[in-house]
Design an enzyme around this catalytic site. Structure first.
Site, short mmCIF file in Angstrom:
data_model
loop_
_atom_site.label_atom_id
_atom_site.label_comp_id
_atom_site.label_asym_id
_atom_site.label_seq_id
_atom_site.Cartn_x
_atom_site.Cartn_y
_atom_site.Cartn_z
N CYS A 4 -24.51 44.38 3.89
CA CYS A 4 -25.43 43.61 3.05
C CYS A 4 -24.78 42.33 2.55
O CYS A 4 -25.43 41.28 2.48
CB CYS A 4 -25.86 44.41 1.82
N ASP A 5 -23.50 42.39 2.14
CA ASP A 5 -22.94 41.30 1.34
C ASP A 5 -21.82 40.49 1.99
O ASP A 5 -21.46 39.43 1.47
CB ASP A 5 -22.42 41.88 0.01
N CYS B 119 -21.38 47.53 -0.05
CA CYS B 119 -22.04 47.40 1.25
C CYS B 119 -21.64 46.09 1.94
O CYS B 119 -22.14 45.03 1.58
CB CYS B 119 -23.55 47.45 1.05
#
Ligand code: NAP
Length: 306
Positions: free
Chosen positions: A137-138, A134
């Site tokens: 997200c990261d 992701c």
């Protein structure tokens, strides 16, 4: 038919499930949507959506899912957080078994989506320590760092371009000499100076002490092996259907995607499959939304004819 708790139960609150919910609520069906996590599905981890009609500037995956959820709830759709454990589809009444209870319904729409496929190159060891599925997200963890992205489809190419907002260098590793992704996404990757595409290559392992330090790759044409120094590794090599609760109760293709006809009807009457979990040639928000609308109308007709 015996009494049931619901006319329709929908499993999964991605674009397909939420749209089915909107149509079913407007049809004044007694409908319940079950979602094991946060409503939105895979679009929740999509930074920016540019190919969904009606949003010429694009829209974030989070905002689009919020809008879909709000629209459905304002129409009266009940959304409950619950994970489906298994289904009993043997009788006329559909039984949906949850962790602590079971509920019944006259019809069922499965919109449980799909999850990223793993490669077996150290995902379990390095998950949260440099391996990720992701970018939304990261990616911020890799500011001015070097990362590897694996895959040649829409997800890998779109997210590799997104990663360059943070990382100083992105290696895109693809097993062939041609990308599968949409042409417009390919153009952006080719034009991006921070992206280096490594063709005809697969990742064979990830190495590191506390976290990812390097990714081993192999050219499938020459068998030449190389180690790329990298701080992170994003894997986007396709998806697998979320169907662990099915227990072979429905016909699927060889990978497990549920087979359904043009009305989204599966091999069991009154059970419909929509969106990414369905065996379908195109997986887009637009097609998921279309599937959801079709299935809700099919479920309504099914109940009328009981
Ligand atoms: P995908 O389209 O199935 O692509 C998977 C990619 O991974 C392919 O390039 C494939 O290579 C490669 N791959 C598969 N197995 C591999 C392995 N064992 N080792 C190395 N590479 C491997 O999956 P996706 O990109 O996750 O997309 C999933 C669905 O969502 C697709 O239908 C896609 O169109 C859709 N989607 C759309 C958008 C958008 O519209 N912008 C964004 C994201 C996703 P080959 O090409 O050689 O098969």
């Amino acid at each position: 038919m015996a009494e049931t708790d619901n006319d329709l139960v929908i499993i999964g609150a991605g674009p397909a499930g939420l749209t089915a919910g909107i149509y079913a609520a407007r049809a004044r069906m007694n409908v319940l949507l079950l979602e094991k996590a946060v409503p939105g599905g895979q679009i929740l981890v999509t930074d920016w959506i540019e190919n969904y009609s009606g949003f010429p500037e694009g829209i974030s995956g989070f905002d689009l899912s919020e809008k879909m959820k709000t629209q459905a709830e304002e129409l009266g759709l009940k959304i409950e957080t619950a994970e489906v454990h298994s289904l009993n589809l043997a009788g006329e009444v559909k039984e949906i078994i949850l962790k602590d209870r079971s509920i019944t319904s006259k019809s069922l729409i499965i919109a449980s989506g799909a999850s990223p496929r793993k490669l077996g190159i150290g995902e379990d060891k390095f998950m949260g320590k440099g391996i990720s599925f992701c970018a939304t997200c990261d990616a911020p963890f890799f500011k001015e760092k070097t990362v590897v992205a694996i895959g040649g489809g829409d997800t890998a190419v779109q997210e590799a371009v997104f990663l360059t907002k943070f990382a100083s260098k992105v290696y895109l590793i693809h097993r062939r000499d041609k990308l599968r992704a949409e042409k417009i996404l390919q153009e952006r990757a080719f034009e991006n100076d921070k992206i280096e595409i490594i063709w005809d290559s697969i990742a064979t392992g990830v190495e590191g002490f506390f976290g990812v330090e390097s990714v081993k790759i192999k050219n499938v044409k020459t068998n030449e092996e190389k180690t790329l120094k990298a701080d992170g590794c994003f894997i986007w090599v396709g998806i697998l259907p979320n169907t662990s609760f099915l227990n072979e109760s429905l016909k699927t293709d060889e990978t497990g995607f549920i087979q359904a006809d043009k009305n989204m009807q599966t091999s069991v009457p009154g059970v419909f499959a929509v969106g990414d979990v369905r065996d379908t040639p195109l997986r887009q928000i637009a097609t998921a939304v279309g599937d959801g609308a079709m299935a809700a109308v099919s479920a309504e007709h099914f109940i009328e004819n009981l």
